[in-house]
Design a protein around this motif. Structure first.
Motif, PDB file in Angstrom:
ATOM      1  N   VAL A  90      -6.276  13.210   1.782  1.00  0.00           N
ATOM      2  CA  VAL A  90      -5.545  12.732   0.617  1.00  0.00           C
ATOM      3  C   VAL A  90      -4.997  11.362   0.824  1.00  0.00           C
ATOM      4  CG1 VAL A  90      -3.504  13.228  -0.646  1.00  0.00           C
ATOM      5  CG2 VAL A  90      -4.906  15.061   0.288  1.00  0.00           C
ATOM      6  N   ASP A  91      -5.287  10.403  -0.481  1.00  0.00           N
ATOM      7  CA  ASP A  91      -5.166   9.012  -0.063  1.00  0.00           C
ATOM      8  C   ASP A  91      -4.349   8.629  -1.590  1.00  0.00           C
ATOM      9  OD1 ASP A  91      -5.132   6.382   0.482  1.00  0.00           O
ATOM     10  OD2 ASP A  91      -7.185   6.154   0.426  1.00  0.00           O
ATOM     11  N   CYS A  92      -3.298   8.057  -1.295  1.00  0.00           N
ATOM     12  CA  CYS A  92      -2.530   7.520  -2.819  1.00  0.00           C
ATOM     13  C   CYS A  92      -3.647   6.245  -3.182  1.00  0.00           C
ATOM     14  CB  CYS A  92      -1.029   6.991  -2.153  1.00  0.00           C
ATOM     15  SG  CYS A  92      -0.184   8.722  -1.482  1.00  0.00           S
ATOM     16  N   ASN A  93      -3.465   6.254  -4.485  1.00  0.00           N
ATOM     17  CA  ASN A  93      -4.202   5.113  -5.083  1.00  0.00           C
ATOM     18  C   ASN A  93      -3.157   3.779  -5.191  1.00  0.00           C
ATOM     19  OD1 ASN A  93      -6.257   7.122  -5.136  1.00  0.00           O
ATOM     20  ND2 ASN A  93      -5.884   7.320  -7.600  1.00  0.00           N
ATOM     21  N   ASN A  94      -3.725   2.724  -4.639  1.00  0.00           N
ATOM     22  CA  ASN A  94      -2.931   1.595  -4.849  1.00  0.00           C
ATOM     23  C   ASN A  94      -1.316   1.805  -4.632  1.00  0.00           C
ATOM     24  OD1 ASN A  94      -5.459   0.609  -5.836  1.00  0.00           O
ATOM     25  ND2 ASN A  94      -4.818   1.183  -8.185  1.00  0.00           N
ATOM     26  N   PHE A  95      -1.222   2.339  -3.467  1.00  0.00           N
ATOM     27  CA  PHE A  95      -0.040   2.843  -2.986  1.00  0.00           C
ATOM     28  C   PHE A  95       1.325   2.048  -3.506  1.00  0.00           C
ATOM     29  CE2 PHE A  95       3.252   3.941   0.337  1.00  0.00           C
ATOM     30  CZ  PHE A  95       3.772   5.154  -0.054  1.00  0.00           C
ATOM     31  N   TYR A  96       1.162   0.746  -2.922  1.00  0.00           N
ATOM     32  CA  TYR A  96       2.611   0.032  -3.174  1.00  0.00           C
ATOM     33  C   TYR A  96       2.681  -0.215  -4.434  1.00  0.00           C
ATOM     34  CZ  TYR A  96       2.684  -1.156   1.937  1.00  0.00           C
ATOM     35  OH  TYR A  96       2.714  -1.151   3.278  1.00  0.00           O
ATOM     36  N   SER A 136       1.401   1.530  -7.119  1.00  0.00           N
ATOM     37  CA  SER A 136       1.943   2.934  -7.517  1.00  0.00           C
ATOM     38  C   SER A 136       3.566   3.207  -7.396  1.00  0.00           C
ATOM     39  CB  SER A 136       1.114   4.068  -6.980  1.00  0.00           C
ATOM     40  OG  SER A 136      -0.249   3.741  -7.487  1.00  0.00           O
ATOM     41  N   CYS A 137       3.916   2.945  -6.071  1.00  0.00           N
ATOM     42  CA  CYS A 137       5.416   3.210  -6.137  1.00  0.00           C
ATOM     43  C   CYS A 137       6.241   2.543  -6.976  1.00  0.00           C
ATOM     44  CB  CYS A 137       5.870   2.972  -4.533  1.00  0.00           C
ATOM     45  SG  CYS A 137       5.132   4.059  -3.333  1.00  0.00           S
ATOM     46  N   GLU A 138       5.544   1.186  -7.197  1.00  0.00           N
ATOM     47  CA  GLU A 138       6.884   0.581  -8.050  1.00  0.00           C
ATOM     48  C   GLU A 138       6.694   0.900  -9.510  1.00  0.00           C
ATOM     49  OE1 GLU A 138       8.365  -1.780  -7.309  1.00  0.00           O
ATOM     50  OE2 GLU A 138       7.886  -2.607  -5.006  1.00  0.00           O
ATOM     51  N   ARG A 139       5.382   1.275 -10.033  1.00  0.00           N
ATOM     52  CA  ARG A 139       5.097   1.870 -11.223  1.00  0.00           C
ATOM     53  C   ARG A 139       6.039   3.168 -11.598  1.00  0.00           C
ATOM     54  NH1 ARG A 139      -1.266   0.761 -12.208  1.00  0.00           N
ATOM     55  NH2 ARG A 139      -0.925  -1.288 -13.225  1.00  0.00           N
ATOM     56  N   VAL A 140       6.107   3.929 -10.546  1.00  0.00           N
ATOM     57  CA  VAL A 140       7.073   5.344 -10.839  1.00  0.00           C
ATOM     58  C   VAL A 140       8.487   4.868 -11.460  1.00  0.00           C
ATOM     59  CG1 VAL A 140       8.348   7.236  -9.620  1.00  0.00           C
ATOM     60  CG2 VAL A 140       5.812   6.506  -8.920  1.00  0.00           C
ATOM     61  N   ARG A 196       7.082   9.620   2.648  1.00  0.00           N
ATOM     62  CA  ARG A 196       7.890  10.938   3.240  1.00  0.00           C
ATOM     63  C   ARG A 196       7.595  12.019   2.148  1.00  0.00           C
ATOM     64  NH1 ARG A 196      12.342  13.236   2.474  1.00  0.00           N
ATOM     65  NH2 ARG A 196      13.002  11.641   1.017  1.00  0.00           N
ATOM     66  N   ARG A 197       7.879  11.838   0.857  1.00  0.00           N
ATOM     67  CA  ARG A 197       7.935  12.865  -0.160  1.00  0.00           C
ATOM     68  C   ARG A 197       6.630  13.268  -0.282  1.00  0.00           C
ATOM     69  NH1 ARG A 197      12.470  11.047  -4.754  1.00  0.00           N
ATOM     70  NH2 ARG A 197      13.806   9.864  -3.155  1.00  0.00           N
ATOM     71  N   VAL A 198       5.557  12.413  -0.429  1.00  0.00           N
ATOM     72  CA  VAL A 198       4.012  12.621  -0.458  1.00  0.00           C
ATOM     73  C   VAL A 198       3.603  13.669   0.617  1.00  0.00           C
ATOM     74  CG1 VAL A 198       1.703  11.925  -0.447  1.00  0.00           C
ATOM     75  CG2 VAL A 198       3.453  10.703  -1.647  1.00  0.00           C
ATOM     76  N   MET A 199       4.058  13.353   1.841  1.00  0.00           N
ATOM     77  CA  MET A 199       3.723  14.183   3.173  1.00  0.00           C
ATOM     78  C   MET A 199       4.384  15.363   3.009  1.00  0.00           C
ATOM     79  SD  MET A 199       1.558  12.029   4.260  1.00  0.00           S
ATOM     80  CE  MET A 199       1.309  10.420   3.930  1.00  0.00           C
ATOM     81  N   GLU A 200       5.555  15.821   2.578  1.00  0.00           N
ATOM     82  CA  GLU A 200       6.337  16.850   2.500  1.00  0.00           C
ATOM     83  C   GLU A 200       5.768  17.844   1.396  1.00  0.00           C
ATOM     84  OE1 GLU A 200      10.726  15.561   3.758  1.00  0.00           O
ATOM     85  OE2 GLU A 200      10.304  16.091   1.848  1.00  0.00           O
ATOM     86  N   VAL A 254       0.831  16.689  -6.497  1.00  0.00           N
ATOM     87  CA  VAL A 254       1.506  15.387  -5.997  1.00  0.00           C
ATOM     88  C   VAL A 254       2.001  14.301  -7.144  1.00  0.00           C
ATOM     89  CG1 VAL A 254       1.164  13.066  -4.518  1.00  0.00           C
ATOM     90  CG2 VAL A 254       0.210  15.324  -3.685  1.00  0.00           C
ATOM     91  N   LYS A 255       1.197  14.402  -7.902  1.00  0.00           N
ATOM     92  CA  LYS A 255       1.518  13.484  -9.077  1.00  0.00           C
ATOM     93  C   LYS A 255       2.694  14.171  -9.777  1.00  0.00           C
ATOM     94  CE  LYS A 255       0.693  10.623 -12.532  1.00  0.00           C
ATOM     95  NZ  LYS A 255       0.961   9.186 -12.227  1.00  0.00           N
ATOM     96  N   GLN A 256       2.900  15.326 -10.040  1.00  0.00           N
ATOM     97  CA  GLN A 256       4.115  16.008 -10.617  1.00  0.00           C
ATOM     98  C   GLN A 256       5.339  15.649  -9.895  1.00  0.00           C
ATOM     99  OE1 GLN A 256       3.587  20.212 -11.660  1.00  0.00           O
ATOM    100  NE2 GLN A 256       5.402  20.154 -13.123  1.00  0.00           N
ATOM    101  N   TRP A 257       5.241  15.989  -8.611  1.00  0.00           N
ATOM    102  CA  TRP A 257       6.448  16.106  -7.750  1.00  0.00           C
ATOM    103  C   TRP A 257       6.912  14.508  -7.256  1.00  0.00           C
ATOM    104  CZ3 TRP A 257       6.131  20.491  -3.476  1.00  0.00           C
ATOM    105  CH2 TRP A 257       5.990  21.809  -4.459  1.00  0.00           C
ATOM    106  N   THR A 258       6.026  13.613  -7.143  1.00  0.00           N
ATOM    107  CA  THR A 258       6.369  12.283  -6.598  1.00  0.00           C
ATOM    108  C   THR A 258       6.129  11.269  -7.801  1.00  0.00           C
ATOM    109  OG1 THR A 258       4.366  11.954  -5.679  1.00  0.00           O
ATOM    110  CG2 THR A 258       5.890  13.029  -4.320  1.00  0.00           C
ATOM    111  N   GLY A 259       5.181  11.504  -8.820  1.00  0.00           N
ATOM    112  CA  GLY A 259       4.702  10.440  -9.636  1.00  0.00           C
ATOM    113  C   GLY A 259       3.496   9.417  -9.184  1.00  0.00           C
ATOM    114  N   LEU A 260       2.858   9.859  -7.878  1.00  0.00           N
ATOM    115  CA  LEU A 260       2.110   9.007  -7.390  1.00  0.00           C
ATOM    116  C   LEU A 260       0.664   9.627  -7.636  1.00  0.00           C
ATOM    117  CD1 LEU A 260       3.761   8.095  -4.325  1.00  0.00           C
ATOM    118  CD2 LEU A 260       3.356   6.668  -6.142  1.00  0.00           C
ATOM    119  N   PRO A 261      -0.417   8.795  -8.166  1.00  0.00           N
ATOM    120  CA  PRO A 261      -1.825   9.263  -8.226  1.00  0.00           C
ATOM    121  C   PRO A 261      -2.335   9.312  -6.871  1.00  0.00           C
ATOM    122  CG  PRO A 261      -1.651   6.808  -8.858  1.00  0.00           C
ATOM    123  CD  PRO A 261      -0.314   7.396  -8.366  1.00  0.00           C
TER     124      PRO A 261
END
Length: 422
Positions: A8-14, A16-20, A85-89, A129-136
């Motif tokens: 499982v790999d977060c797309n454009n992670f940094y 994407s975190c800002e966009r949340v 941390r939220r994604v991994m949980e 993951v998208k619903q719980w953290t907002g990250l794709p």
């Protein structure tokens, strides 16, 4: 039982975190910058489409920024670490074995889920993951970790796959291997890739079908394992318990060249305090530390970096102890007249805190020290990082790296909570 792995790999992670927390960034080119806002370390898809690459200095893309309204953001590692941390949980809901491979990637062992539709399961992971953290995220599923890594890369590109690609028992595997260059195979270094290409092995498919004797002679055991992984024979398992840390490092590039010993001591004390926090979080003690200083090359041709090792008489997690020895290292490494651009500290010889060796000649009350550090960490966690800090780290800290475009620490600082007006 046939092993099955998911990556499982977060797309454009940094980005994407800002966009949340800042929806106005959606649909526009966005880049996240390195320390001192020097170069690009993460890009949105829109920025990639403009040809902006990772590592490019900002001054080289000024025209693109002006023409296309590229949004610049400084790195916000407090936010990224907490979102990771939220994604991994979240991923722990989907497998009893999760290996956190990096801040934005994790391997899951799906070997026991033989009766499920794996593609549908991957979509459940993605949607949760998208619903719980907002990250794709993208999900690659395969019989080996190397194939899962390749599957994830293609899952990001294939729009029809909706972010999930299953390479177990499907003809897609041949196509993916034929399209993948050897230079992008997980675990294969640049020099090994160049050697393979010089012998006509340019794709993962060609490497899979290569002669094992030749591979063993030129790439050794590591190369043989990679070939077998590409053939679907699992050689690497999910490592649920990460190996113990060998060292903890904290270093920064200064916002401007530093010439005075006083400012260098402040910077190294601040970095040592940060390293001490990490040390206690891992429940470890340090038995030694390295201090290093790096000069600017334009003004010092004789040397570029100087490091000093200090052996601590008693393994410790006490920030006061660590700073005291680190400052001795700074004084020994410092040369008057040099312009320093970077400094750092590395804690080494780490041992578990619950296996502390008692020293008969140690005059420090270690139990009192441990309680003091616990109190310090709790206050800073509750009130915000740096609320209580050692005076040796200074107050103004003019040497700090520049973060001119940093977003708030939305999830780790009460003062930065998102406010909604209704």
């Amino acid at each position: 039982m046939q092993p099955v792995f998911a990556l499982v790999d977060c797309n454009n992670f940094y980005v994407s975190c800002e966009r949340v927390f800042n929806p106005s960034l959606e649909g526009r080119p966005v880049v996240v910058l390195s320390n001192n806002d020097g170069c690009v370390v993460s890009r949105s898809d829109e920025a990639k489409a403009l040809g902006i690459t990772v590592g490019v200095p900002v001054y080289q893309i000024r025209a693109l920024i002006r023409t296309h309204g590229v949004r610049l953001l400084s790195s916000n590692y407090a936010l990224y670490g907490d979102m990771s941390r939220r994604v991994m949980e979240t991923l722990e809901q989907f497998s009893p074995e999760v290996e956190v491979y990096s801040i934005d990637e994790a391997f899951l062992n799906l070997s026991g889920l033989s009766r499920i539709n794996r593609t549908e399961y991957g979509r459940r992971i993605l949607m949760t993951v998208k619903q719980w953290t907002g990250l794709p995220v993208s999900v690659g599923i395969a019989a080996t970790k190397t194939l899962a890594k390749l599957a994830t890369r293609f899952a990001k590109r294939a729009a029809e796959g909706a972010g999930v690609l299953d390479l177990t028992d499907t003809p897609n595997r041949e196509h993916v291997l034929a399209e993948a260059a050897v230079g992008g195979i997980w675990g294969l270094g640049e020099s090994a890739a160049r050697r393979l290409e010089s012998h006509g092995i340019c794709t993962a498919l060609q490497l899979r079908d290569a002669d094992e004797g030749w591979i063993g002679k030129h790439l050794g055991v590591v190369g043989l394992r990679l070939v077998r992984e590409l053939r679907g024979l699992s050689c690497f398992s999910v490592e649920g318990c990460p190996p113990p840390k060998q060292g903890i490092a904290v270093s920064r590039t200064f916002g401007r060249p530093v010439e005075s010993l006083e400012e260098l001591c402040e910077a190294v004390a601040a970095y040592t305090a940060r390293a001490g926090e990490k040390l206690r979080r891992e429940r470890l003690l340090a038995g030694g530390l390295w201090v290093f200083l790096t000069t600017t090359r334009l003004t010092d041709d004789s040397r570029d970096s100087q490091s000093v090792f200090l052996d601590l008489p008693v393994p410790t997690e006490d920030t006061g102890d660590l700073i005291r020895y680190a400052l001795r290292g700074v004084e020994r490494a410092f040369t008057a007249g040099c312009r320093y651009k970077k400094a750092g500290v590395v804690l080494t010889e780490l041992t578990p805190a619950d296996r502390r060796q008692i020293d008969l000649f140690d005059a420090t009350d270690r139990e009192k020290s441990r309680r003091l550090m616990q109190t310090l960490d709790r206050l800073n966690q509750r009130m915000g990082a740096g609320t209580i800090r050692y005076a040796a780290a200074g107050l103004a800290q003019p040497w700090q790296a520049k973060f001119a475009h940093r977003s708030p620490a939305y999830t780790t600082n009460w003062q930065d909570l998102v406010q909604v007006r209704a």
